[in-house]
Motif scaffolding. Structure first.
Motif, PDB file in Angstrom:
ATOM      1  N   GLU A   1       0.834  -1.209   0.000  1.00  0.00           N
ATOM      2  CA  GLU A   1       0.000   0.000   0.000  1.00  0.00           C
ATOM      3  C   GLU A   1       0.868   1.257   0.000  1.00  0.00           C
ATOM      4  O   GLU A   1       0.555   2.228  -0.693  1.00  0.00           O
ATOM      5  CB  GLU A   1      -0.944  -0.008   1.198  1.00  0.00           C
TER       6      GLU A   1
ATOM      7  N   PRO B   1      -1.053  -2.652  -6.431  1.00  0.00           N
ATOM      8  CA  PRO B   1      -2.280  -3.434  -6.211  1.00  0.00           C
ATOM      9  C   PRO B   1      -1.918  -4.866  -5.813  1.00  0.00           C
ATOM     10  O   PRO B   1      -0.927  -5.422  -6.296  1.00  0.00           O
ATOM     11  CB  PRO B   1      -2.984  -3.401  -7.570  1.00  0.00           C
ATOM     12  N   TYR B   2      -2.710  -5.461  -4.944  1.00  0.00           N
ATOM     13  CA  TYR B   2      -2.418  -6.820  -4.481  1.00  0.00           C
ATOM     14  C   TYR B   2      -3.703  -7.498  -4.024  1.00  0.00           C
ATOM     15  O   TYR B   2      -4.735  -6.858  -3.844  1.00  0.00           O
ATOM     16  CB  TYR B   2      -1.412  -6.795  -3.327  1.00  0.00           C
ATOM     17  N   ARG B   3      -3.608  -8.783  -3.867  1.00  0.00           N
ATOM     18  CA  ARG B   3      -4.686  -9.586  -3.291  1.00  0.00           C
ATOM     19  C   ARG B   3      -4.037 -10.620  -2.386  1.00  0.00           C
ATOM     20  O   ARG B   3      -3.159 -11.368  -2.831  1.00  0.00           O
ATOM     21  CB  ARG B   3      -5.489 -10.287  -4.374  1.00  0.00           C
TER      22      ARG B   3
END
Length: 107
Positions: free
Chosen positions: A18, A23-25
């Motif tokens: 962040e 972007p991530y999951r």
């Protein structure tokens, strides 16, 4: 991937990503409880844990429409995997050939 291992600092990677705007999951699956229930105390959990982790990653990749998964090891894990592979009778020939190639430059 968060496998729900006790003491795992789940907030570290999301905070880092962040802060960089990446972007991530995070895939969450409690593989730790499954492994602790199935594998007897004192036995190596690595093979079952890795299979469960890989299955969860494949499922998540399918949900995302991904066709490739990049997997990696940190230094300690790759050394443990290397020695575990070398100590397995079924894999010892492959390990020796790899070592021979590294030292001799040929097969």
């Amino acid at each position: 991937m968060d496998q729900k291992q006790p003491g795992f600092p789940a907030e570290v990677l999301p905070q880092y990503l962040e802060s960089r705007g990446v972007p991530y999951r995070v895939v969450e699956q409690d593989t730790y409880s499954v492994v602790k229930r199935v594998i007897p105390e004192g036995k190596t959990m690595c093979s079952l844990c890795s299979r469960l982790r890989r299955g969860a990653l494949y499922r998540a990749a399918g949900e995302l429409g991904a066709t490739k998964i990049a997997l990696g090891h940190h230094r300690d894990d790759i050394l443990a995997t290397f020695f575990l592979t070398c100590s397995t009778a079924a894999s010892s020939r492959r390990c020796r050939r790899s070592c021979a190639r590294t030292t001799a430059g040929t097969w």
